[in-house]
Design a protein around this motif. Structure first.
Motif, short mmCIF file in Angstrom:
data_model
loop_
_atom_site.label_atom_id
_atom_site.label_comp_id
_atom_site.label_asym_id
_atom_site.label_seq_id
_atom_site.Cartn_x
_atom_site.Cartn_y
_atom_site.Cartn_z
N ARG A 201 0.86 -1.19 0.00
CA ARG A 201 0.00 0.00 0.00
C ARG A 201 0.89 1.24 0.00
O ARG A 201 1.77 1.39 0.84
N TYR A 202 0.64 2.12 -0.98
CA TYR A 202 1.36 3.38 -1.09
C TYR A 202 0.39 4.51 -0.77
O TYR A 202 -0.74 4.53 -1.27
N VAL A 203 0.84 5.46 0.04
CA VAL A 203 -0.01 6.60 0.41
C VAL A 203 0.78 7.89 0.27
O VAL A 203 1.85 8.06 0.90
N TRP A 204 0.29 8.78 -0.58
CA TRP A 204 0.82 10.14 -0.70
C TRP A 204 -0.21 11.09 -0.10
O TRP A 204 -1.40 11.01 -0.43
N GLU A 205 0.23 12.02 0.74
CA GLU A 205 -0.73 12.89 1.42
C GLU A 205 -0.18 14.30 1.58
O GLU A 205 1.00 14.50 1.89
N MET A 206 -1.06 15.29 1.35
CA MET A 206 -0.72 16.69 1.59
C MET A 206 -1.87 17.36 2.33
O MET A 206 -3.03 17.05 2.08
N ARG A 207 -1.53 18.27 3.22
CA ARG A 207 -2.54 18.97 4.02
C ARG A 207 -2.38 20.49 3.87
O ARG A 207 -1.29 21.00 3.61
N ASP A 208 -3.52 21.15 4.04
CA ASP A 208 -3.55 22.62 4.11
C ASP A 208 -2.86 23.28 2.92
O ASP A 208 -1.98 24.15 3.07
N GLN A 209 -3.29 22.87 1.74
CA GLN A 209 -2.76 23.46 0.51
C GLN A 209 -3.58 24.70 0.13
O GLN A 209 -4.81 24.65 0.11
N PRO A 210 -2.91 25.82 -0.18
CA PRO A 210 -3.67 27.00 -0.59
C PRO A 210 -4.23 26.81 -1.99
O PRO A 210 -3.75 25.96 -2.76
N GLY A 211 -5.24 27.56 -2.34
CA GLY A 211 -5.79 27.49 -3.70
C GLY A 211 -4.82 28.06 -4.72
O GLY A 211 -4.09 29.02 -4.42
#
Length: 463
Positions: free
Chosen positions: A445-455
């Motif tokens: 299982r591969y997981v890429w994650e990003m949080r709180d990205q501006p528009g």
């Protein structure tokens, strides 16, 4: 060349025009075909083919006055026939003149008892008037004595089943299998009949006959597995479902049943779940994003690639509306998919109000409309796409995922399950983000994650 020469010699001859139309049709030349069709209607208006074309055109426009005139003209020139009588019946039904239609149906049935259209109409009349399957069946049985027709046979049998006469209906199904022993579907129908009556032993016998004739048909092995499962023959059911998957990797139903028998959790349960309620409770307010009309609370894709070559994915998106402009941006939503090679299933397409009330979206295939959407509402969309590609390309997969929107995004996550031994290449543009990799059964299982990205802000000449 011969037809073109004939057109030069007799440009208004109906026979020549129709032969040329056939040539254009075979060649896929719709433009020239349409031109000749119009010519046929205008230059030879009393030709039967021309009358039929004009009739179809008037009927599609529901111009019933013109339809009647054209039927009259057909009968005036070529006489009353079964075809014109059928057209008159359909006209009366379209005009809601039911009593007149029934009279004509009864007359036509008496005059042409071997005509399948009139038999079907008579059957419907008797069935609706008498409310009796027995009386309606009598119409079909009379026809069936001298005309073998599979649709008629199955209709008669279905009525027998409804009347509780299983043996009579079964006898007809056995007859069709005897008459056309090369049709595997007929054996499969018998297996299903016995399965539905919980006579699994006989159902298995008929299903084995289907396998003998079509050993590479995935659906037949799936049905075999279902019968074994009903008999609590777990190991045999597992073997059958594995066969179904072997012959058709995209038999997702067999995959699901196999995992249940192997007491393994559903494949998508191997991904981390997200608590939607918690995301909504923690959602920012309009003042937190003064320059944006909405905020994406969740943007997630979960992708599975199976060892045999099939793949499926689940997507989920959660959007909070902050300003009236956000309503305009999100009041409609369309999922992009290929209806010829993919199956789309919605789990959720709803608006969640600030008080917790939920309103289902209006949907037409992949298109969603969120009526009554207001500032402060949250849109929740969750859907699954199953791929049915069966070419050599099915052994490969291609995908992309955008972590950024033109709207701010609180949580973007792309996860995938890939067989341990499957090599693949991946790349993240404009970031050095690395996946979190976990071993799960025979998968990684591969997981890429990003949080709180501006528009992302629009720029001149931005692609």
């Amino acid at each position: 060349k011969a037809l073109k020469h004939a057109m030069e010699l007799a440009p208004n001859n109906a026979h020549v025009i129709m032969r040329m139309m056939n040539a254009y049709n075979r060649d896929g030349n719709q433009t020239d075909y349409s031109k000749l069709e119009e010519k046929l209607k205008t230059k030879t208006p009393d030709n039967m083919q021309s009358l039929k074309l004009r009739y179809s055109e008037a009927n599609s426009k529901e111009d019933f006055v013109e339809v009647e005139k054209l039927i009259d003209r057909m009968e005036e020139l070529y006489g009353v026939s079964e075809a014109t009588t059928l057209k008159r019946i359909n006209l009366l039904l379209s005009q809601k003149k039911i009593d007149d239609a029934i009279k004509m149906i009864n007359s036509a049935y008496s005059k042409y008892p071997e005509n399948t259209d009139f038999v079907a109409f008579k059957y419907k009349v008797v069935q609706n008037v008498s409310k009796s399957n027995k009386k309606a069946n009598a119409v079909l049985l009379k026809y069936f004595k001298t005309n073998y027709d599979d649709d008629v046979l199955t209709t008669i049998a279905g009525n027998y089943f409804d009347m509780g006469k299983f043996a009579d209906g079964l006898q007809l199904y056995q007859l069709r299998a005897q008459n056309e022993p090369y049709k595997v579907d007929f054996y499969d129908d018998l297996a299903t009949l016995y399965y539905n009556r919980q006579d699994y032993k006989t159902a298995l016998e008929w299903q084995q006959k289907t396998i003998e004739q079509a050993p590479y048909a995935s659906g037949l092995w799936n049905s075999m597995g279902r019968i074994y499962e009903a008999q609590n023959e777990k190991e045999e059911a597992i073997k059958a479902y594995k066969k179904a998957i072997y012959f058709d990797p995209t038999d997702y139903d067999a995959r699901k049943k196999l995992r249940e028998l192997q007491e393994k959790k559903e494949m998508f349960a191997n991904f981390d779940s997200t608590n939607i309620d918690d995301l909504i409770k923690a959602a920012p307010k309009a003042e937190d994003y003064p320059e944006d009309n909405s905020v994406v609370l969740l943007n997630e894709t979960q992708f599975i690639f199976y060892p045999e070559g099939a793949s499926e994915e689940r997507n989920e998106i959660l959007i909070k509306i902050l300003k009236p402009a956000g309503v305009e941006d999100w009041k409609e939503y369309s999922v992009s998919y290929n209806s010829y090679g993919q199956n789309l299933t919605f789990d959720k397409a709803e608006v969640i109000k600030e008080n917790g009330d939920k309103t289902e979206a209006e949907r037409n295939d992949s298109y969603c409309v969120f009526t009554g959407l207001e500032v402060g509402d949250v849109i929740h969309i969750s859907y699954k796409v199953q791929n049915y590609q069966s070419t050599k390309l099915s052994q490969h997969f291609f995908d992309k995922f955008g972590f950024n929107y033109r709207y701010p995004c609180k949580l973007s996550r792309y996860s995938m399950l890939v067989p341990n031994k499957k090599d693949f290449n991946w790349r993240v543009n404009n970031s050095n983000m690395q996946p979190v990799v976990t071993d799960i059964d025979n998968y990684k299982r591969y997981v890429w994650e990003m949080r709180d990205q501006p528009g992302m802000k629009a720029e001149p000449y931005m692609p």
